[in-house]
Design a protein around this motif. Sequence first.
Motif, PDB file in Angstrom:
ATOM      1  N   ARG A  55      33.874  62.862  39.272  1.00 36.66           N
ATOM      2  CA  ARG A  55      34.768  63.602  40.027  1.00 36.66           C
ATOM      3  C   ARG A  55      34.409  64.436  41.100  1.00 36.66           C
ATOM      4  O   ARG A  55      33.014  64.824  40.265  1.00 36.66           O
ATOM      5  N   ARG A  56      35.163  64.532  42.439  1.00 36.15           N
ATOM      6  CA  ARG A  56      34.129  65.824  42.954  1.00 36.15           C
ATOM      7  C   ARG A  56      35.724  65.821  43.137  1.00 36.15           C
ATOM      8  O   ARG A  56      36.695  65.804  43.635  1.00 36.15           O
ATOM      9  N   THR A  69      26.355  68.322  41.074  1.00 37.16           N
ATOM     10  CA  THR A  69      26.304  69.308  42.101  1.00 37.16           C
ATOM     11  C   THR A  69      26.538  70.578  41.717  1.00 37.16           C
ATOM     12  O   THR A  69      26.451  71.717  42.332  1.00 37.16           O
ATOM     13  N   GLU A  82      32.148  70.790  48.862  1.00 41.65           N
ATOM     14  CA  GLU A  82      32.757  70.515  47.355  1.00 41.65           C
ATOM     15  C   GLU A  82      31.525  70.418  46.705  1.00 41.65           C
ATOM     16  O   GLU A  82      30.572  70.375  46.857  1.00 41.65           O
ATOM     17  N   VAL A  83      31.775  70.305  45.085  1.00 44.19           N
ATOM     18  CA  VAL A  83      31.263  69.900  44.598  1.00 44.19           C
ATOM     19  C   VAL A  83      31.427  69.419  43.626  1.00 44.19           C
ATOM     20  O   VAL A  83      32.394  68.137  43.369  1.00 44.19           O
ATOM     21  N   SER A  84      30.634  68.572  42.182  1.00 40.53           N
ATOM     22  CA  SER A  84      31.116  67.918  41.221  1.00 40.53           C
ATOM     23  C   SER A  84      32.089  68.077  40.220  1.00 40.53           C
ATOM     24  O   SER A  84      32.040  69.570  39.983  1.00 40.53           O
TER      25      SER A  84
END
Length: 73
Positions: free
Chosen positions: A5-6, A51, A15-17
């Motif tokens: 999921r981000r 990420t 945007e990151v995990s």
Amino acid sequence: MEKVRRMNLGSQGLEVSAQGLGCMSNGYYGPGKPEADMIKLVHHAIHHGITFLDTSDVYGPYANEILLGKFLL
């Protein structure tokens, strides 16, 4: 492979995990692991969609940032 999921990070459109990898390397939780193993761990995390890599100077001055730099080479 299941997708991680981000989520948005801040208000600039980044945007990151939703899950992250903590990069503390100062031995607080016991003796450190070999550098080659830690680079493999970062590769594994990135391969699986992580990420968000959590680094901080308090984890050991520049230690985790240097390791991530080696990963990027």
